[in-house]
Design a protein around this motif. Sequence first.
Motif, mmCIF file in Angstrom:
data_model
loop_
_atom_site.group_PDB
_atom_site.id
_atom_site.type_symbol
_atom_site.label_atom_id
_atom_site.label_comp_id
_atom_site.label_asym_id
_atom_site.label_seq_id
_atom_site.Cartn_x
_atom_site.Cartn_y
_atom_site.Cartn_z
ATOM 1 N N VAL A 16 0.851 -1.194 0.000
ATOM 2 C CA VAL A 16 0.000 0.000 0.000
ATOM 3 C C VAL A 16 0.881 1.237 0.000
ATOM 4 N N VAL A 17 0.601 2.137 -0.932
ATOM 5 C CA VAL A 17 1.356 3.392 -1.002
ATOM 6 C C VAL A 17 0.390 4.518 -0.678
ATOM 7 N N ILE A 18 0.742 5.350 0.295
ATOM 8 C CA ILE A 18 -0.114 6.477 0.639
ATOM 9 C C ILE A 18 0.513 7.720 0.030
ATOM 10 N N PHE A 65 -6.335 9.021 3.810
ATOM 11 C CA PHE A 65 -5.909 7.786 4.484
ATOM 12 C C PHE A 65 -6.723 7.466 5.738
ATOM 13 N N SER A 66 -7.077 6.196 5.883
ATOM 14 C CA SER A 66 -7.560 5.733 7.183
ATOM 15 C C SER A 66 -6.997 4.329 7.405
ATOM 16 N N PRO A 67 -6.782 3.929 8.651
ATOM 17 C CA PRO A 67 -6.070 2.681 8.934
ATOM 18 C C PRO A 67 -6.640 1.447 8.230
ATOM 19 N N GLN A 68 -7.939 1.475 7.912
ATOM 20 C CA GLN A 68 -8.497 0.265 7.269
ATOM 21 C C GLN A 68 -7.884 0.016 5.877
ATOM 22 N N GLY A 72 -4.560 -6.319 4.939
ATOM 23 C CA GLY A 72 -3.994 -7.271 3.984
ATOM 24 C C GLY A 72 -2.632 -6.874 3.446
ATOM 25 N N ALA A 73 -2.143 -5.684 3.799
ATOM 26 C CA ALA A 73 -0.863 -5.224 3.244
ATOM 27 C C ALA A 73 0.305 -5.940 3.906
ATOM 28 N N VAL A 74 1.351 -6.252 3.100
ATOM 29 C CA VAL A 74 2.562 -6.817 3.704
ATOM 30 C C VAL A 74 3.641 -5.744 3.849
ATOM 31 N N VAL A 75 3.410 -4.623 3.166
ATOM 32 C CA VAL A 75 4.373 -3.538 3.272
ATOM 33 C C VAL A 75 3.650 -2.218 2.955
ATOM 34 N N VAL A 76 4.094 -1.150 3.624
ATOM 35 C CA VAL A 76 3.427 0.144 3.445
ATOM 36 C C VAL A 76 4.475 1.225 3.208
ATOM 37 N N ARG A 87 2.747 10.506 9.728
ATOM 38 C CA ARG A 87 2.869 9.976 11.091
ATOM 39 C C ARG A 87 1.723 8.990 11.381
ATOM 40 N N GLU A 88 0.536 9.367 10.959
ATOM 41 C CA GLU A 88 -0.635 8.516 11.194
ATOM 42 C C GLU A 88 -0.451 7.163 10.498
ATOM 43 N N VAL A 89 0.047 7.203 9.269
ATOM 44 C CA VAL A 89 0.283 5.953 8.522
ATOM 45 C C VAL A 89 1.287 5.099 9.281
ATOM 46 N N SER A 90 2.359 5.735 9.720
ATOM 47 C CA SER A 90 3.407 4.985 10.402
ATOM 48 C C SER A 90 2.861 4.315 11.663
ATOM 49 N N LEU A 91 2.106 5.066 12.444
ATOM 50 C CA LEU A 91 1.577 4.496 13.690
ATOM 51 C C LEU A 91 0.601 3.359 13.407
ATOM 52 N N ALA A 92 -0.266 3.571 12.423
ATOM 53 C CA ALA A 92 -1.253 2.534 12.096
ATOM 54 C C ALA A 92 -0.550 1.265 11.620
#
Length: 464
Positions: A16-18, A65-68, A72-76, A87-92
């Motif tokens: 997943v790429v944000i 972006f939202s944590p949901q 299923g992601a193996v890498v973000v 920061r939110e992505v990293s924490l989630a």
Amino acid sequence: METLPIFLKLRQRLAVVIGGGEVASRKVKLLHKAGARICVVAPELHAELEDMLSLAHISHVAAVFSPQHLTGAVVVIAATDNEDVNREVSLAAQAANIPVNVVDAPELCTFIVPSIVDRSPLLVAVSSGGAAPVLARMLRTRIETMIPASYGRLAALAGEFRDVVKQRFSNGQQRRIFWEDVFQGPIGELMLSGQETQAREALQAATMGSGELHFGEVYLVGGGPGDPDLLTFRALRLMQQADVCVYDKLVSKEVMELVRRDAELIYVGKSRDQHTLPQEDINQLLVRLAKEGKRVLRLKGGDPFIFGRGGEEIETLMEHQVPFQVVPGITAANGVSSYAGIPLTHRDYAQSCLFTTGHLKDGSVDLDWPALVRTGQTVVIYMGLVGLPEICKQLIAHGAAPELPIAIVQQGTTQRQRVVAGTLASLPGQVEGAGLRAPCLIIVGEVVRLREKLAWFAPSPAAE
Ligand code: SAH
């Protein structure tokens, strides 16, 4: 060690790429190369990313972006320009135990994307742990220049034979020696020089115990005009693995310095009128050395096929079925003219360029003079130092203007480079007392005039 280098298998797995900008687009490309299924989460997409949506396995969620989105992601990878979102992505991701990289924010990353040299299946990854990415990239560039482009194909070929070789040699040490011989010997060389079919056949034969791992071969290498910086990567690689080097007078001492120290050096001379070894003997020498199983470097000045008699040498090698490869070099006309600040063609002055030899036969220069005096062209004359007065005289006699610019360049591209420029009428007089030493290249044509304007652009000759 702050991190553990690992290579992640992503084929068919969700990354997943944000972010939808240019940086995100670079990351998507990289993940795509690794075969991942990619989901890009961003309200809007950069045009390039938009185009990439047509590729298989890339989808877009047009949302904030939202944590949901990480399900299923193996890498973000987070690549937005908004620190809070990153920061939110990293924490989630960390909460869900998914490895996460945030571009340019090492403190938010649980993994680092290294600089890579891609010779798939061979990969080199370099990381500074986020401390100095520019330094890591510079190191990557250096490694890039050291690894021939075809190393990947060589690795793939080895992969094909890996099981067969494992069966043939149960002993790990024997296997290692076998592979070292393959990679460092002629089979590896065949592969690197693009002769894939022959390499595969030779490897097949070797695994069946019927082929040779060591057979002699000849590398006919162009050493360029003198400055060692002008060598090709391939020339340098072969120079550093030769067992014996057969070289001429024309090869500069700076280039000779780069031949493998342990190689036996055989000088075969060739200066004007005193051929130290006749050409036929050189041809035979190459055959003999190769038949002894040696890797023979036949090192020539400039390019082997431009006034270099390379053609004759390979004919003899072919007759004797000695494997060889030819490595082009920068010919004197190219190297010397650019270091002297003289472009060989120019929109306004020269639409063609002619290379010829000014070698004297029985004291006279026998050239196609009417072809040489045509206007709108540059004429480059190799081996013309001794014949210079006769050349100028004949050009004028065949209709060239006595004021036509001409230059002679001594030992171009080296520290000893000297340029004497004048006209057809004046140059022989200028050169008479100048004590020029071979090799010298003559350039005739209007382009010589541009030297005054352009000389300061020219690279400075090699330092001694
Ligand atoms: N194969 C070589 C040419 C061999 S003939 C090449 O491609 O460059 C030898 C002639 O090359 C010399 O007489 C000279 O005219 C020219 N030459 C080669 N190196 C040169 C140099 N560094 N400076 C000036 N002339 C050079």
